[in-house]
Design a protein around this motif. Structure first.
Motif, PDB file in Angstrom:
ATOM      1  N   VAL A 271      15.376  12.391 -45.009  1.00  0.00           N
ATOM      2  CA  VAL A 271      14.398  13.229 -45.726  1.00  0.00           C
ATOM      3  C   VAL A 271      13.643  12.458 -46.804  1.00  0.00           C
ATOM      4  O   VAL A 271      12.544  12.865 -47.211  1.00  0.00           O
ATOM      5  CB  VAL A 271      15.050  14.498 -46.319  1.00  0.00           C
ATOM      6  CG1 VAL A 271      15.650  15.359 -45.225  1.00  0.00           C
ATOM      7  CG2 VAL A 271      16.094  14.163 -47.365  1.00  0.00           C
ATOM      8  N   PHE A 272      14.213  11.347 -47.282  1.00  0.00           N
ATOM      9  CA  PHE A 272      13.519  10.553 -48.290  1.00  0.00           C
ATOM     10  C   PHE A 272      12.615   9.489 -47.670  1.00  0.00           C
ATOM     11  O   PHE A 272      11.878   8.810 -48.385  1.00  0.00           O
ATOM     12  CB  PHE A 272      14.535   9.874 -49.217  1.00  0.00           C
ATOM     13  CG  PHE A 272      14.937  10.730 -50.396  1.00  0.00           C
ATOM     14  CD1 PHE A 272      14.370  10.529 -51.650  1.00  0.00           C
ATOM     15  CD2 PHE A 272      15.895  11.724 -50.263  1.00  0.00           C
ATOM     16  CE1 PHE A 272      14.752  11.292 -52.740  1.00  0.00           C
ATOM     17  CE2 PHE A 272      16.287  12.495 -51.337  1.00  0.00           C
ATOM     18  CZ  PHE A 272      15.708  12.283 -52.585  1.00  0.00           C
ATOM     19  N   ALA A 273      12.668   9.333 -46.344  1.00  0.00           N
ATOM     20  CA  ALA A 273      11.871   8.291 -45.687  1.00  0.00           C
ATOM     21  C   ALA A 273      10.376   8.551 -45.877  1.00  0.00           C
ATOM     22  O   ALA A 273       9.899   9.680 -45.774  1.00  0.00           O
ATOM     23  CB  ALA A 273      12.208   8.257 -44.201  1.00  0.00           C
ATOM     24  N   ASN A 274       9.662   7.480 -46.191  1.00  0.00           N
ATOM     25  CA  ASN A 274       8.181   7.510 -46.281  1.00  0.00           C
ATOM     26  C   ASN A 274       7.650   8.462 -47.337  1.00  0.00           C
ATOM     27  O   ASN A 274       6.552   9.009 -47.191  1.00  0.00           O
ATOM     28  CB  ASN A 274       7.577   7.866 -44.909  1.00  0.00           C
ATOM     29  CG  ASN A 274       7.993   6.909 -43.826  1.00  0.00           C
ATOM     30  OD1 ASN A 274       8.006   5.698 -44.028  1.00  0.00           O
ATOM     31  ND2 ASN A 274       8.367   7.454 -42.667  1.00  0.00           N
ATOM     32  N   LEU A 275       8.402   8.664 -48.415  1.00  0.00           N
ATOM     33  CA  LEU A 275       7.883   9.502 -49.504  1.00  0.00           C
ATOM     34  C   LEU A 275       6.781   8.743 -50.255  1.00  0.00           C
ATOM     35  O   LEU A 275       6.919   7.566 -50.505  1.00  0.00           O
ATOM     36  CB  LEU A 275       9.003   9.884 -50.469  1.00  0.00           C
ATOM     37  CG  LEU A 275       9.877  11.076 -50.077  1.00  0.00           C
ATOM     38  CD1 LEU A 275      10.872  11.360 -51.176  1.00  0.00           C
ATOM     39  CD2 LEU A 275       9.042  12.326 -49.800  1.00  0.00           C
TER      40      LEU A 275
END
Length: 275
Positions: A271-275
């Motif tokens: 869910v934190f990927a590519n923030l």
């Protein structure tokens, strides 16, 4: 934003030391815990050293004062709040949180008056130590009728209540599950100011109508249908850089705690990927 954990969803944890060391091992930077119990268990020096050695912070602690029932119980609980605050500050933790149940067996109006006064007093005591108080609105529909009379469950009503308290150190605990069960969207988060947010919880929900979602049947982040990437991106865009702590309330999981720490790491990575 800081990746954090609560104990919820991690199974049986042997001790705070186990909690902290495994959180660090799986890439987390923050744990929510009771600072007073933690200090009593390990002593001040060891407690601080254990956090520092694992490059871990304490994200938040629960308001242990019983502000929901009788005045007698409130006053009794209030006695330990200063000691709790002192322990928290020793650990460099400046966030305290409590949840608001969306219904009550007490008459709503009189409960509102008492709860406002009590939480304001708690906030004033915490504020003397530089600690903020976060209020968590609870969106789960089944809890709105669990007790006799309705109370507060929406973002806007919680913000209005905070304004009424007129305490500068009171803000929101924003939980993705309650954001979802309230039918809120990214624009609702975007209109918040970062200063209004004390703490954040993240979790997920099954693909069911929001009216049927139970509070204690949550999923790990990324395993359900909540738009968590948008949730996190919105918080980031308004400048929130604090702790995002996993809180997965669910029946006792079948996996052991090490497997659940690993599962939580995978969830956060997704869910934190590519923030």
């Amino acid at each position: 934003m800081i990746r954090g954990l609560t104990r919820a969803g991690l199974g049986k944890i042997e001790s705070d030391e186990h909690y902290i060391t495994h959180a660090a091992k799986f890439g987390f930077q923050s744990v929510d815990l009771n600072p007073l119990a933690y200090m009593h268990q390990y002593g001040r020096d060891k407690a601080i050293h254990l956090l520092e050695r694992n490059q871990m912070i304490v994200g938040s602690f629960d308001l242990e004062v019983d502000w929901r029932t009788t005045e007698e119980r409130f006053r009794e609980g209030l006695k330990s709040l200063v000691e709790m605050a002192e322990a928290a500050v020793s650990l460099q933790c400046f966030n305290c949180c409590t949840y608001i149940l969306p219904s009550t067996d007490q008459p709503s109006a009189s409960f509102m008056v008492a709860a406002t006064r009590r939480l304001k007093l708690c906030a004033d005591i915490l504020g003397a130590f530089g600690i903020r108080l976060g209020l968590e609105f609870v969106g789960s529909h089944h809890l709105r009728t669990e007790w006799a009379n309705p109370f507060i469950w929406s973002l806007d009503d919680t913000l209005a209540w905070i304004e009424t308290m007129n305490a500068r150190n009171v803000g929101l605990l924003v939980d993705s599950y309650h954001w979802h069960t309230n039918g809120l969207n990214i624009q609702d988060l975007m209109r918040l100011k970062k200063e209004q947010i004390v703490h954040v919880h993240i979790n997920d929900a099954s693909d069911s109508p929001i009216e049927t979602l139970l509070d204690n049947e949550r999923l790990y982040p990324g395993e359900g249908v909540i738009h968590l990437h948008g949730f996190l991106k919105s918080l980031k865009s308004i400048g929130y850089s604090g702790v995002v702590a996993q809180e997965v309330l669910l029946p006792t999981p079948a996996q052991d705690s090490v497997e659940l720490f690993a599962r939580s790491k995978v969830a956060f990575d997704n869910v934190f990927a590519n923030l």
